[in-house]
Write a protein that holds these residues in place. Sequence first.
Motif, mmCIF file in Angstrom:
data_model
loop_
_atom_site.group_PDB
_atom_site.id
_atom_site.type_symbol
_atom_site.label_atom_id
_atom_site.label_comp_id
_atom_site.label_asym_id
_atom_site.label_seq_id
_atom_site.Cartn_x
_atom_site.Cartn_y
_atom_site.Cartn_z
ATOM 1 N N CYS A 139 33.456 -31.418 95.545
ATOM 2 C CA CYS A 139 33.208 -29.945 94.646
ATOM 3 C C CYS A 139 33.278 -28.890 96.026
ATOM 4 C CB CYS A 139 33.077 -29.103 93.712
ATOM 5 S SG CYS A 139 31.307 -30.046 93.877
ATOM 6 N N ILE A 140 33.460 -27.763 95.982
ATOM 7 C CA ILE A 140 33.332 -26.744 97.011
ATOM 8 C C ILE A 140 32.110 -25.652 96.897
ATOM 9 C CG2 ILE A 140 34.088 -25.070 98.846
ATOM 10 C CD1 ILE A 140 36.519 -26.606 99.155
ATOM 11 N N LEU A 141 31.039 -25.425 97.839
ATOM 12 C CA LEU A 141 30.181 -24.221 97.677
ATOM 13 C C LEU A 141 30.243 -23.288 98.541
ATOM 14 C CD1 LEU A 141 28.150 -23.236 95.832
ATOM 15 C CD2 LEU A 141 26.355 -23.904 97.480
ATOM 16 N N ASN A 142 30.522 -21.994 99.059
ATOM 17 C CA ASN A 142 30.646 -21.382 99.657
ATOM 18 C C ASN A 142 30.374 -19.561 99.486
ATOM 19 O OD1 ASN A 142 33.442 -20.140 99.912
ATOM 20 N ND2 ASN A 142 34.107 -22.006 99.703
ATOM 21 N N SER A 143 31.331 -18.766 100.353
ATOM 22 C CA SER A 143 29.872 -17.183 100.115
ATOM 23 C C SER A 143 31.366 -16.421 99.531
ATOM 24 C CB SER A 143 30.235 -16.636 100.928
ATOM 25 O OG SER A 143 31.057 -16.956 101.950
ATOM 26 N N GLU A 144 32.592 -17.181 99.549
ATOM 27 C CA GLU A 144 34.192 -16.433 99.204
ATOM 28 C C GLU A 144 34.269 -16.943 97.347
ATOM 29 O OE1 GLU A 144 37.637 -17.271 101.657
ATOM 30 O OE2 GLU A 144 36.488 -16.362 103.338
ATOM 31 N N LEU A 145 33.484 -18.040 96.780
ATOM 32 C CA LEU A 145 33.479 -17.547 95.847
ATOM 33 C C LEU A 145 33.315 -17.418 94.732
ATOM 34 C CD1 LEU A 145 33.586 -21.852 95.739
ATOM 35 C CD2 LEU A 145 35.905 -20.177 95.526
ATOM 36 N N PRO A 146 34.043 -16.593 93.752
ATOM 37 C CA PRO A 146 32.666 -15.707 92.753
ATOM 38 C C PRO A 146 32.421 -16.306 92.128
ATOM 39 C CG PRO A 146 35.530 -15.879 92.599
ATOM 40 C CD PRO A 146 34.947 -17.108 93.586
ATOM 41 N N THR A 147 31.113 -15.431 92.246
ATOM 42 C CA THR A 147 29.592 -15.364 91.785
ATOM 43 C C THR A 147 29.778 -16.643 90.513
ATOM 44 O OG1 THR A 147 29.064 -13.752 92.365
ATOM 45 C CG2 THR A 147 27.254 -15.450 91.533
ATOM 46 N N LYS A 148 30.806 -16.337 89.118
ATOM 47 C CA LYS A 148 30.094 -16.976 88.298
ATOM 48 C C LYS A 148 31.277 -18.638 88.458
ATOM 49 C CE LYS A 148 30.661 -14.298 84.325
ATOM 50 N NZ LYS A 148 31.264 -13.590 83.474
ATOM 51 N N ILE A 149 31.582 -18.940 89.280
ATOM 52 C CA ILE A 149 32.828 -20.162 89.650
ATOM 53 C C ILE A 149 31.400 -20.576 90.921
ATOM 54 C CG2 ILE A 149 34.190 -21.110 91.209
ATOM 55 C CD1 ILE A 149 35.695 -18.899 90.863
ATOM 56 N N ARG A 150 30.769 -19.774 91.450
ATOM 57 C CA ARG A 150 28.986 -20.354 92.970
ATOM 58 C C ARG A 150 28.243 -21.263 91.303
ATOM 59 N NH1 ARG A 150 29.886 -15.808 95.941
ATOM 60 N NH2 ARG A 150 27.197 -15.398 95.465
ATOM 61 N N ILE A 151 27.958 -20.428 90.308
ATOM 62 C CA ILE A 151 27.262 -21.203 89.612
ATOM 63 C C ILE A 151 27.743 -22.656 88.342
ATOM 64 C CG2 ILE A 151 25.938 -20.668 87.633
ATOM 65 C CD1 ILE A 151 25.400 -17.845 88.350
ATOM 66 N N HIS A 152 28.228 -21.836 88.140
ATOM 67 C CA HIS A 152 29.521 -23.404 87.766
ATOM 68 C C HIS A 152 29.419 -24.629 88.151
ATOM 69 C CE1 HIS A 152 32.670 -25.094 84.559
ATOM 70 N NE2 HIS A 152 31.949 -25.460 83.760
ATOM 71 N N THR A 153 29.769 -24.700 89.784
ATOM 72 C CA THR A 153 30.225 -25.619 90.250
ATOM 73 C C THR A 153 28.656 -26.031 90.622
ATOM 74 O OG1 THR A 153 31.299 -24.336 91.436
ATOM 75 C CG2 THR A 153 30.452 -26.512 92.821
ATOM 76 N N ILE A 154 27.192 -25.639 90.549
ATOM 77 C CA ILE A 154 26.079 -25.984 90.771
ATOM 78 C C ILE A 154 25.577 -26.515 89.887
ATOM 79 C CG2 ILE A 154 24.175 -25.326 91.814
ATOM 80 C CD1 ILE A 154 24.906 -22.349 93.366
ATOM 81 N N ASN A 155 26.100 -25.827 88.283
ATOM 82 C CA ASN A 155 25.713 -26.410 86.953
ATOM 83 C C ASN A 155 26.352 -27.187 87.209
ATOM 84 O OD1 ASN A 155 23.570 -24.391 86.372
ATOM 85 N ND2 ASN A 155 25.293 -23.447 85.595
ATOM 86 N N GLN A 156 27.571 -28.208 86.897
ATOM 87 C CA GLN A 156 28.867 -29.333 87.130
ATOM 88 C C GLN A 156 27.442 -30.854 88.319
ATOM 89 O OE1 GLN A 156 32.393 -29.552 86.730
ATOM 90 N NE2 GLN A 156 32.464 -28.766 84.050
ATOM 91 N N PHE A 157 27.559 -29.781 88.789
ATOM 92 C CA PHE A 157 27.011 -30.843 90.143
ATOM 93 C C PHE A 157 25.463 -32.011 89.540
ATOM 94 C CE2 PHE A 157 24.436 -31.517 94.250
ATOM 95 C CZ PHE A 157 25.112 -33.060 94.772
#
Length: 537
Positions: A282-300
Amino acid sequence: MDPNKTVKQFHEMELDDRILKAISKLGWTYPTLIQEAAIPLLLEGKDVVVKARTGSGKTAAFALPVIQKILNSKLNAAEQAISALILSPSKELCQQTRAAMELMASKCGKVIRIVDVSSSDVVAQKHALSERPDIVITTPAKILTHLQSGAIDLKKLETLVVDEADLVFSFGFEKDFKKLVDFLPPIYQAVLVSATFTDDIKDMKNLILHNPAILKLEEPELVPESQLSHQRILAEENDKPAILCALLKLRLIRGKNVIFVNSVDRCYKLKLFLEQFSIKSCILNSELPTKIRIHTINQFNQGNYDFIIASDENMLENPGRVKSDTEAGASRGIDFQCVSNVINFDFPLDVNSYIHRAGRTARGTNKGCVLSFVSMKDKEVNDAVEDRLKSGYTSEDAIIKNYQFKLEEVEPFRYRAKDAWRAITRIAVHEARLREIKTEIFNNEKLKSFFADNNRELQVLRHDKPLKVVKIQPHLSHVPEYIVPKALKRLASSTNQRSSKQFKSFSAAKSTYESQQDNPLLCSDIDYAKKRGPRRK
């Protein structure tokens, strides 16, 4: 601090029994060095500047005294009011702080009310603030908006905490923060928390603190070598894809991994590359919306996948970037949980970035490893990192050791990796970026009400789905026996016979490792079984 002094335990710090029960549930036996030093000072009501390395327990150092003070004030409080304001530079960090503080206050029932108003939902924020919670967590810009609109006031504020204070100014909050000071009451306790001291910290200190105690503990920037090992592979750009492919497909890297690159484009290029070999990431970067970044981190963090590719853009190199671009620096602050390895696919651009990346693993008492791909152009920064690490360790030997990797052993992987890497053009990367952002925005925003009623369906929303902008060749997911190094044929054979669940288990990985002591691609310094430890349940 006297090194011979007995460590003061939590129950000796005049903390409420409810807090002690929560601490016990969290499994904390002793306070960390910064907690032992900061908590008594904060309970006395002093202003404090806290400097300690990443993963040293800074959040609990200020959170426990804040909760204790609120419990004390509730005994005589005539009305409900906001007692503590905690400012963080990004929405992800706000959410992490709220989650951590809720755990620390879990045995207080409904006595302590904590809200995070850093999200973009203004209506929900106003509703939460109208109930006058005890603790408000947000960014400087958000709280200033509510103060200017009259939605809240801070007349009864007792404690102000600025977390990751050095980033608050760097993230473009300087003007907001200076305006915020005008809304603060004449008397309050202030805490600045940071991993580094900068000129901005000094300016902020003069704005909000009064005769503060400065806790600048004499400790290494990173945990000792016994807990965190540093490895490097000397590799030029053309070699990196083949080496990474070999390490992952031959299961030489296990556990949860954060792979760092230096740009958003590289995030997608690497994800598309791994996708061709059926390696989910999965990817984490500054262009993704905040909710997506948070959801990505939580699932990881929940263990839904083992590889997260993070872009660690240096915001200071592009001062013209807007504020929202800088809120996702993945090497700072974000709490990736139970990370076994940090992999620098792109070597960091400076020493501080290396230190912060390395801080994503070996947190608390866990062990970890940093594996860096180092090319000729990275030599200067690599040497600077080595000098910085030596200054914090007592060993005179090289801190960053060469990973015992025989490049000729993975030569058969090179032609496969070369073709797969070449297939990922700029157009493919551009399409992948657009597709993922559009898809995730649709899933999170347009179907918000659906997911609210169907929480199970929300778990299905995964961030490691194939992007499908590059043709996938099924045969690449299989590692044929003829390209496996001779010494690893038994490892590959045992791996293929295991289910993915079995292999992910600690016991299976340990037994596989112990049966392969002659593996020439595994550095003798890395003992996976001892390093990683069992996953948290």
